[in-house]
Design a protein around this motif. Sequence first.
Motif, PDB file in Angstrom:
ATOM      1  N   VAL A 163       1.239   7.303  -6.602  1.00 39.21           N
ATOM      2  CA  VAL A 163       0.195   8.374  -6.794  1.00 39.21           C
ATOM      3  C   VAL A 163       0.819   9.697  -6.421  1.00 39.21           C
ATOM      4  CG1 VAL A 163      -2.042   9.224  -6.075  1.00 39.21           C
ATOM      5  CG2 VAL A 163      -1.527   6.651  -6.508  1.00 39.21           C
ATOM      6  N   ASP A 164       1.353   9.922  -5.436  1.00 38.59           N
ATOM      7  CA  ASP A 164       1.898  10.984  -4.884  1.00 38.59           C
ATOM      8  C   ASP A 164       2.864  11.654  -6.274  1.00 38.59           C
ATOM      9  OD1 ASP A 164       0.452  11.080  -2.530  1.00 38.59           O
ATOM     10  OD2 ASP A 164       2.215  10.683  -1.176  1.00 38.59           O
ATOM     11  N   MET A 204       0.783  -1.456  -0.006  1.00 39.39           N
ATOM     12  CA  MET A 204      -0.114  -0.010   0.022  1.00 39.39           C
ATOM     13  C   MET A 204       0.842   1.215  -0.163  1.00 39.39           C
ATOM     14  SD  MET A 204      -3.071   0.366  -0.098  1.00 39.39           S
ATOM     15  CE  MET A 204      -4.622   1.298   0.324  1.00 39.39           C
ATOM     16  N   LYS A 205       2.071   1.145   0.706  1.00 36.68           N
ATOM     17  CA  LYS A 205       3.033   2.317   0.696  1.00 36.68           C
ATOM     18  C   LYS A 205       3.534   2.686  -0.682  1.00 36.68           C
ATOM     19  CE  LYS A 205       6.145   3.657   4.360  1.00 36.68           C
ATOM     20  NZ  LYS A 205       7.015   3.350   5.255  1.00 36.68           N
ATOM     21  N   PHE A 206       3.901   1.510  -1.343  1.00 32.39           N
ATOM     22  CA  PHE A 206       4.283   1.590  -2.628  1.00 32.39           C
ATOM     23  C   PHE A 206       3.350   2.487  -3.381  1.00 32.39           C
ATOM     24  CE2 PHE A 206       4.661   0.209  -7.008  1.00 32.39           C
ATOM     25  CZ  PHE A 206       5.899   0.890  -7.487  1.00 32.39           C
TER      26      PHE A 206
END
Length: 196
Positions: free
Chosen positions: A8-9, A1-3
Motif C-alpha cells: 500500500v505504501d 500484514m507487513k507485506f
Amino acid sequence: MKFIRHSVDVYSSEARQLAYRLLEFMARGAGAEPASLRAVFEGQTQGMRVNYYPPCRQQADRVLGLTAHTDACGLTLLRQKNYDVQGLQVKKDGKWFAVKAREGAFIVNVGDVLEIMSNGKFKSVEHRAVIHPTKQRISVALFQHPCGDMVVGPLPEFMKGDKVRYRSTNYQDYLKQFYTAKLDGRMHLERLKLEQ
C-alpha cells in the motif's frame, strides 16, 4: 500484514507522484506556472478508500452503490480491479454516462478544490456508482488533499482577466460541511459560487 502495508505504501507513493505530474500538466495547459498546483498538494494528506460493490440480482437498476456526488479533494485517482464491470457513471448535460475502465489505467476525477482554485477552468465531476446484477466490482480511490488549514480560493495565476467565481473557504470547514451533510450532487460546491 507487513507485506500489505509495504504494498500500500509503494502503491500510494507512486500514485502520488503521478498526481503531481498531472497537476503540473493541468497548470501548464491552463497557462499557469506548472508548479502552482503541485505546490498546493505536495507533501499533504492523501486519502485512500477501497470500494466493494456486491452484485444485486434483483432490481439492480434501482440500487446505487454510491449516490451522486463530487469529491471534496483536489484530484482523485481511481483504479478498478475488475475493469470489465461497469459501475462508475459521470453526469454531463443532465445525463448519466457509464465510464469504461481500461485495464491497468487510472480514472482521474477533478475534485471541488481544483475547480475552486482554477476559478472554474477545471470542473469537478459529479459521479455515482451503480450496481451490476451479476458481478462484483472493486475499486481503489486515492484522494489528493491540500493542507487542512489552507484557505481555498481562486489562485491568481488562474484569474488573468476573469472575475472571481468562487468564495474562499477554509478547507477544514469545507470538509466538515461536506462530511456532515448527505452526498448531494454538486450542491456543496455550488454554495461557494458567486453571482455572475
